[in-house]
Design an enzyme around this catalytic site. Structure first.
Site, short mmCIF file in Angstrom:
data_model
loop_
_atom_site.label_atom_id
_atom_site.label_comp_id
_atom_site.label_asym_id
_atom_site.label_seq_id
_atom_site.Cartn_x
_atom_site.Cartn_y
_atom_site.Cartn_z
CG ASP A 176 -118.65 -61.46 -12.12
OD1 ASP A 176 -119.57 -60.75 -12.16
OD2 ASP A 176 -117.33 -61.03 -12.51
CG ASP A 233 -119.25 -58.21 -17.92
OD1 ASP A 233 -118.94 -58.25 -19.08
OD2 ASP A 233 -120.44 -58.26 -17.48
CG ASP A 243 -113.77 -59.16 -12.07
OD1 ASP A 243 -115.09 -59.59 -12.13
OD2 ASP A 243 -113.36 -58.41 -12.70
#
Length: 252
Positions: A28, A30, A203
């Site tokens: 991922d 961001d 996240d």
């Protein structure tokens, strides 16, 4: 996914660097490779990160891909043009230097964007993010409007037959039929990812499908950030820990 499949919100072990041996690595962006910023445009990638990822990709025989909620156009603008990419939560795919494989932008997305823009006119701190085939409403800068933003997003999703993607202080409307898990599965069926053991690092709650898909294919997910209920098997405390972990993988 069944709620019972989620690990409880307790501390998970740190991933061993040996997890990267023979991995097909999915990252991922961001909140994983770069800290979350007040606005999407404020994120700073940095040449050091791009160099680290390039070295790790080469070490893995090309088996490194970025899977993001960002559009591929934006990921390329940020400097990731030399990497295998999936954008907009699994709706877009592109190989380095190749055209983007994505569905067309729906008129419904334009209608939602107009409604979002009207909603934020008198609400400082809210931000409408136009993407290639989706649109997001960010309320990180004005959390007091989060509940009302959610109600509007739900109404518009139902009205236009769109998928509602919840993220960190974000509601995004997009076409359905894909997520980060389906992106991982699709990429694992093609070179160069095929043959590796999938490892997904993310996240957000939007990364849970990626954790699930990695586990189903014999790999594992790595959660970045504070403990929470998750399908990941390992965790790293923050973005700096992710970069350190990846650097150790290169050094090893």
């Amino acid at each position: 996914m069944s709620e019972s499949a989620f690990a409880p919100p307790s501390a998970l072990p740190a991933p061993p660097t040996t997890l990267l041996d023979g991995a097909a690595l999915f990252l991922d962006f961001d909140g994983t490779l770069a800290p979350l910023a007040e606005t999407p445009d404020a994120v700073d990638v940095g040449d050091d990160l791009l160099l680290l990822l390039a070295r790790l990709r080469d070490q893995l025989g090309g088996r490194l891909a970025i899977i993001s909620g960002r559009s591929i156009a934006t990921l390329r603008e940020l400097g990731f043009g030399d990497f295998l990419l999936s954008g907009t939560h699994g709706l877009e795919f592109a190989r380095p230097g190749a055209a983007v494989n994505a569905p067309p932008r729906l008129p419904a997305i334009d209608a939602v964007e107009a409604a979002f823009n009207t909603f934020v006119e008198d609400k400082p701190g809210l931000l409408v993010e136009r993407k290639s085939i989706s649109v997001g409403l960010h309320f990180r800068g004005a959390p007091q409007w989060g509940e009302e933003a959610g109600r509007l997003a739900n109404i518009l999703a139902d009205e236009h037959g769109l998928a509602l993607q919840r993220g960190k202080m974000l509601y995004e409307l997009r076409p359905g039929g894909a997520d980060k898990g389906s992106a991982l599965i699709a990429l694992m069926q093609t070179a160069p990812m095929a043959g590796g053991v999938p490892v997904f690092i993310g996240d957000d709650v939007t990364d849970e499908e990626g954790f699930a898909a990695a586990a189903e294919l014999g790999g594992a997910g790595i959660l970045v950030g504070a403990p929470r209920a998750t399908l990941a098997a390992f965790s790293l405390e923050q973005v700096a820990a992710v970069r350190h972990y990846l650097a150790e993988g290169v050094a090893g």
